[in-house]
Design a protein around this motif. Sequence first.
Motif, mmCIF file in Angstrom:
data_model
loop_
_atom_site.group_PDB
_atom_site.id
_atom_site.type_symbol
_atom_site.label_atom_id
_atom_site.label_comp_id
_atom_site.label_asym_id
_atom_site.label_seq_id
_atom_site.Cartn_x
_atom_site.Cartn_y
_atom_site.Cartn_z
ATOM 1 N N LEU A 141 -0.462 -7.282 17.010
ATOM 2 C CA LEU A 141 0.508 -6.202 17.050
ATOM 3 C C LEU A 141 1.444 -6.437 18.230
ATOM 4 O O LEU A 141 1.018 -6.452 19.381
ATOM 5 N N GLU A 155 -10.360 -2.640 12.163
ATOM 6 C CA GLU A 155 -10.034 -1.540 13.081
ATOM 7 C C GLU A 155 -8.788 -0.790 12.613
ATOM 8 O O GLU A 155 -8.757 0.449 12.602
ATOM 9 N N ILE A 156 -7.760 -1.539 12.216
ATOM 10 C CA ILE A 156 -6.525 -0.916 11.728
ATOM 11 C C ILE A 156 -6.802 -0.184 10.405
ATOM 12 O O ILE A 156 -6.291 0.907 10.180
ATOM 13 N N SER A 157 -7.614 -0.775 9.546
ATOM 14 C CA SER A 157 -7.955 -0.148 8.259
ATOM 15 C C SER A 157 -8.697 1.161 8.466
ATOM 16 O O SER A 157 -8.430 2.154 7.775
ATOM 17 N N LEU A 177 -6.560 1.172 20.159
ATOM 18 C CA LEU A 177 -5.378 1.696 19.462
ATOM 19 C C LEU A 177 -4.741 2.847 20.238
ATOM 20 O O LEU A 177 -3.518 2.959 20.290
ATOM 21 N N ARG A 210 0.387 5.811 10.925
ATOM 22 C CA ARG A 210 -0.589 5.931 9.839
ATOM 23 C C ARG A 210 0.113 6.201 8.510
ATOM 24 O O ARG A 210 -0.258 5.656 7.475
ATOM 25 N N LEU A 269 1.552 3.016 7.221
ATOM 26 C CA LEU A 269 0.499 2.106 6.782
ATOM 27 C C LEU A 269 -0.073 2.480 5.416
ATOM 28 O O LEU A 269 -0.470 1.603 4.651
ATOM 29 N N ILE A 291 -0.957 -1.450 4.758
ATOM 30 C CA ILE A 291 -2.320 -1.841 5.130
ATOM 31 C C ILE A 291 -2.885 -2.818 4.104
ATOM 32 O O ILE A 291 -3.598 -3.761 4.456
#
Length: 171
Positions: free
Chosen positions: A28, A41-43, A55, A70, A73, A133
Amino acid sequence: MRYHFLSLVQIFLLTVTTPVWAAEQIVLNYKVFRESLSVEEISRFAQTGELSSSLKINFALARQNPKAVRQYLTQPVKVNPVFLDRVLNTPLGNVILDQISQVIHTPSQKADRQALRAALVLSARQDSQITLIEIFKNYPTSEVEVDGDRLESAYRQLRRLQTNIENLMGV
Protein backbone atom coordinates in the motif's frame (compact mmCIF):
# COMPACT_ATOMS: atom_id res chain seq x y z
CA MET A 1 -1.25 -49.39 -16.18
CA ARG A 2 -4.15 -47.01 -16.79
CA TYR A 3 -3.63 -43.38 -17.62
CA HIS A 4 -6.19 -40.71 -17.12
CA PHE A 5 -5.89 -37.81 -19.51
CA LEU A 6 -7.60 -34.51 -18.96
CA SER A 7 -9.48 -33.04 -21.89
CA LEU A 8 -8.52 -29.60 -23.13
CA VAL A 9 -11.78 -28.27 -21.70
CA GLN A 10 -10.96 -29.69 -18.24
CA ILE A 11 -7.47 -28.18 -18.35
CA PHE A 12 -8.91 -24.81 -19.43
CA LEU A 13 -11.51 -24.85 -16.64
CA LEU A 14 -8.85 -25.69 -14.06
CA THR A 15 -6.62 -22.85 -15.19
CA VAL A 16 -9.34 -20.19 -15.39
CA THR A 17 -11.11 -21.05 -12.16
CA THR A 18 -8.10 -21.57 -9.93
CA PRO A 19 -5.37 -18.97 -10.12
CA VAL A 20 -1.93 -20.53 -10.05
CA TRP A 21 -0.60 -17.34 -8.52
CA ALA A 22 -2.72 -15.15 -6.35
CA ALA A 23 -1.64 -12.08 -4.48
CA GLU A 24 -0.60 -12.73 -0.90
CA GLN A 25 0.73 -9.26 -0.12
CA ILE A 26 -0.50 -5.79 -0.95
CA VAL A 27 2.06 -3.02 -0.91
CA LEU A 28 0.00 0.00 0.00
CA ASN A 29 1.63 3.20 -1.23
CA TYR A 30 0.74 6.62 0.08
CA LYS A 31 2.52 9.89 -0.62
CA VAL A 32 4.94 9.62 2.29
CA PHE A 33 5.20 5.90 3.02
CA ARG A 34 4.61 2.38 1.79
CA GLU A 35 3.51 -0.59 3.82
CA SER A 36 3.27 -4.26 2.97
CA LEU A 37 0.11 -5.92 4.29
CA SER A 38 -1.33 -9.36 3.76
CA VAL A 39 -4.28 -9.76 1.42
CA GLU A 40 -5.92 -11.65 4.28
CA GLU A 41 -5.63 -8.59 6.56
CA ILE A 42 -7.13 -6.26 3.95
CA SER A 43 -9.87 -8.83 3.18
CA ARG A 44 -10.79 -9.12 6.85
CA PHE A 45 -11.09 -5.33 7.05
CA ALA A 46 -13.21 -5.27 3.87
CA GLN A 47 -15.54 -7.99 5.17
CA THR A 48 -15.92 -6.94 8.80
CA GLY A 49 -14.82 -3.31 9.01
CA GLU A 50 -12.44 -4.22 11.82
CA LEU A 51 -9.10 -2.47 11.58
CA SER A 52 -5.90 -4.24 12.51
CA SER A 53 -3.39 -2.12 14.39
CA SER A 54 -1.24 -1.71 11.25
CA LEU A 55 -4.25 -0.59 9.19
CA LYS A 56 -5.25 1.90 11.90
CA ILE A 57 -1.76 3.39 11.79
CA ASN A 58 -1.66 3.41 7.98
CA PHE A 59 -5.01 5.12 7.59
CA ALA A 60 -4.16 7.65 10.31
CA LEU A 61 -0.80 8.52 8.70
CA ALA A 62 -2.38 8.75 5.26
CA ARG A 63 -5.36 10.68 6.62
CA GLN A 64 -7.74 8.22 4.99
CA ASN A 65 -11.27 7.58 6.14
CA PRO A 66 -11.47 3.80 6.77
CA LYS A 67 -15.20 3.74 6.00
CA ALA A 68 -14.62 5.32 2.59
CA VAL A 69 -11.74 2.95 1.82
CA ARG A 70 -13.87 -0.02 2.82
CA GLN A 71 -16.67 1.18 0.55
CA TYR A 72 -14.30 1.39 -2.45
CA LEU A 73 -12.94 -2.06 -1.67
CA THR A 74 -16.33 -3.76 -1.41
CA GLN A 75 -18.75 -1.85 -3.63
CA PRO A 76 -19.57 -4.25 -6.49
CA VAL A 77 -19.55 -3.31 -10.15
CA LYS A 78 -21.82 -5.61 -12.15
CA VAL A 79 -20.42 -6.83 -15.47
CA ASN A 80 -21.10 -9.56 -17.95
CA PRO A 81 -17.90 -11.67 -17.85
CA VAL A 82 -18.03 -12.53 -21.56
CA PHE A 83 -18.40 -8.92 -22.65
CA LEU A 84 -15.81 -7.83 -20.10
CA ASP A 85 -13.28 -10.22 -21.63
CA ARG A 86 -14.10 -8.96 -25.13
CA VAL A 87 -13.91 -5.28 -24.17
CA LEU A 88 -10.63 -5.71 -22.30
CA ASN A 89 -9.08 -7.14 -25.46
CA THR A 90 -9.83 -4.03 -27.54
CA PRO A 91 -7.98 -0.71 -27.83
CA LEU A 92 -10.60 0.86 -25.51
CA GLY A 93 -10.02 -1.95 -23.02
CA ASN A 94 -6.28 -1.35 -23.14
CA VAL A 95 -6.83 2.32 -22.29
CA ILE A 96 -9.02 1.38 -19.33
CA LEU A 97 -6.50 -1.23 -18.16
CA ASP A 98 -3.68 1.29 -18.43
CA GLN A 99 -5.63 3.82 -16.36
CA ILE A 100 -6.49 1.34 -13.61
CA SER A 101 -2.94 -0.04 -13.60
CA GLN A 102 -1.69 3.38 -12.57
CA VAL A 103 -3.33 2.56 -9.23
CA ILE A 104 -3.09 -1.27 -9.12
CA HIS A 105 0.03 -2.78 -10.63
CA THR A 106 2.79 -5.35 -10.42
CA PRO A 107 5.84 -4.50 -8.30
CA SER A 108 8.00 -4.32 -11.44
CA GLN A 109 5.33 -2.36 -13.34
CA LYS A 110 5.77 -4.82 -16.21
CA ALA A 111 2.89 -6.76 -17.75
CA ASP A 112 0.45 -4.67 -15.71
CA ARG A 113 -2.17 -4.76 -18.44
CA GLN A 114 -2.10 -8.56 -18.66
CA ALA A 115 -2.10 -9.09 -14.89
CA LEU A 116 -4.97 -6.68 -14.36
CA ARG A 117 -6.96 -8.16 -17.25
CA ALA A 118 -6.58 -11.63 -15.70
CA ALA A 119 -7.65 -10.38 -12.24
CA LEU A 120 -10.69 -8.55 -13.63
CA VAL A 121 -11.91 -11.45 -15.76
CA LEU A 122 -11.40 -14.00 -12.99
CA SER A 123 -13.26 -11.76 -10.52
CA ALA A 124 -16.18 -11.30 -12.91
CA ARG A 125 -16.43 -15.01 -13.71
CA GLN A 126 -17.12 -15.83 -10.09
CA ASP A 127 -20.35 -13.85 -9.74
CA SER A 128 -20.75 -11.40 -12.67
CA GLN A 129 -19.41 -8.55 -10.59
CA ILE A 130 -16.09 -7.06 -9.60
CA THR A 131 -14.87 -5.44 -6.40
CA LEU A 132 -11.43 -4.00 -5.76
CA ILE A 133 -10.83 -6.54 -3.00
CA GLU A 134 -11.57 -9.34 -5.50
CA ILE A 135 -9.07 -7.84 -7.91
CA PHE A 136 -6.42 -7.90 -5.17
CA LYS A 137 -7.25 -11.51 -4.29
CA ASN A 138 -7.18 -12.63 -7.93
CA TYR A 139 -4.12 -10.68 -8.99
CA PRO A 140 -1.78 -13.22 -10.64
CA THR A 141 1.39 -12.25 -8.80
CA SER A 142 2.33 -12.91 -5.18
CA GLU A 143 2.48 -9.18 -4.53
CA VAL A 144 0.36 -6.32 -5.86
CA GLU A 145 1.12 -2.63 -5.45
CA VAL A 146 -1.73 -0.22 -4.77
CA ASP A 147 -1.63 3.56 -4.77
CA GLY A 148 -3.78 4.15 -1.69
CA ASP A 149 -4.25 7.83 -2.46
CA ARG A 150 -5.93 6.92 -5.75
CA LEU A 151 -8.13 4.00 -4.71
CA GLU A 152 -11.26 6.02 -5.39
CA SER A 153 -9.99 6.68 -8.91
CA ALA A 154 -9.62 2.94 -9.57
CA TYR A 155 -13.17 2.38 -8.36
CA ARG A 156 -14.47 5.14 -10.67
CA GLN A 157 -12.63 3.52 -13.59
CA LEU A 158 -14.41 0.24 -12.84
CA ARG A 159 -17.74 2.07 -12.86
CA ARG A 160 -16.84 3.59 -16.27
CA LEU A 161 -15.94 0.15 -17.53
CA GLN A 162 -19.36 -1.09 -16.41
CA THR A 163 -21.04 1.79 -18.28
CA ASN A 164 -19.00 1.12 -21.43
CA ILE A 165 -19.95 -2.56 -21.39
CA GLU A 166 -23.61 -1.75 -20.82
CA ASN A 167 -23.53 0.71 -23.74
CA LEU A 168 -21.94 -1.90 -26.01
CA MET A 169 -24.53 -4.47 -24.96
CA GLY A 170 -27.39 -2.00 -25.49
CA VAL A 171 -28.56 -2.27 -21.89
